[in-house]
Design a protein around this motif. Structure first.
Motif, PDB file in Angstrom:
ATOM      1  N   ASP A 242       0.850  -1.183   0.000  1.00 52.89           N
ATOM      2  CA  ASP A 242       0.000   0.000   0.000  1.00 52.89           C
ATOM      3  C   ASP A 242       0.891   1.239   0.000  1.00 52.89           C
ATOM      4  O   ASP A 242       2.057   1.185   0.439  1.00 52.89           O
ATOM      5  CB  ASP A 242      -0.880   0.031   1.252  1.00 52.89           C
ATOM      6  N   VAL A 243       0.346   2.344  -0.460  1.00 51.15           N
ATOM      7  CA  VAL A 243       1.086   3.611  -0.455  1.00 51.15           C
ATOM      8  C   VAL A 243       0.614   4.406   0.752  1.00 51.15           C
ATOM      9  O   VAL A 243      -0.585   4.658   0.912  1.00 51.15           O
ATOM     10  CB  VAL A 243       0.849   4.388  -1.762  1.00 51.15           C
ATOM     11  N   VAL A 244       1.567   4.787   1.623  1.00 52.60           N
ATOM     12  CA  VAL A 244       1.257   5.516   2.847  1.00 52.60           C
ATOM     13  C   VAL A 244       1.942   6.875   2.798  1.00 52.60           C
ATOM     14  O   VAL A 244       3.162   6.950   2.618  1.00 52.60           O
ATOM     15  CB  VAL A 244       1.707   4.730   4.101  1.00 52.60           C
ATOM     16  N   ILE A 245       1.151   7.938   2.941  1.00 51.88           N
ATOM     17  CA  ILE A 245       1.653   9.305   2.846  1.00 51.88           C
ATOM     18  C   ILE A 245       1.412   9.999   4.180  1.00 51.88           C
ATOM     19  O   ILE A 245       0.296   9.957   4.716  1.00 51.88           O
ATOM     20  CB  ILE A 245       0.926  10.084   1.726  1.00 51.88           C
ATOM     21  N   THR A 246       2.439  10.638   4.718  1.00 53.44           N
ATOM     22  CA  THR A 246       2.303  11.404   5.954  1.00 53.44           C
ATOM     23  C   THR A 246       1.965  12.850   5.615  1.00 53.44           C
ATOM     24  O   THR A 246       2.608  13.460   4.760  1.00 53.44           O
ATOM     25  CB  THR A 246       3.606  11.353   6.777  1.00 53.44           C
TER      26      THR A 246
END
Length: 109
Positions: free
Chosen positions: A62-66
């Protein structure tokens, strides 16, 4: 999960409408599809785009962006079908680690 209405960025301009983030939503996939996330809360938060892609039979991460606290502002995308489209409806599942003081807009350019 509710589908965020996609807003079209036009040559004449667009003033996007932002909605409060829900714990999970879906967005339309496409080569020109983006998600704009604004975070005015006192803590950073993450946005997770659920990957549906497979490489040699293994599910891609999955792509996780802060998104930073207080003045966090992220334009995320493109949200392409080859990486994110669900088999059931072709949309991308999006989850938010926090929804307090977080607004979102689904955009297509």
């Amino acid at each position: 999960m509710a589908l965020l209405a996609q807003q079209v960025v036009a040559l004449s301009g667009l003033t996007p409408t932002y909605s409060a983030a829900a714990a999970s939503t879906t967005v339309t996939c496409g080569e020109r599809s983006f998600l704009h996330v604004k975070n005015t809360a006192g803590s950073s938060m993450t946005v997770t785009l659920t990957s549906t892609a497979r490489v040699r039979g293994q599910l891609a991460a999955d792509v996780v962006i802060t998104v930073a606290a207080t003045t966090g502002d992220k334009m995320i995308g493109p949200i392409t079908s080859d990486l994110f489209a669900s088999a059931s409806d072709g949309t991308c599942a999006v989850t938010y680690s926090s929804t307090a003081s977080v607004t979102v807009a689904s955009l297509v350019i």
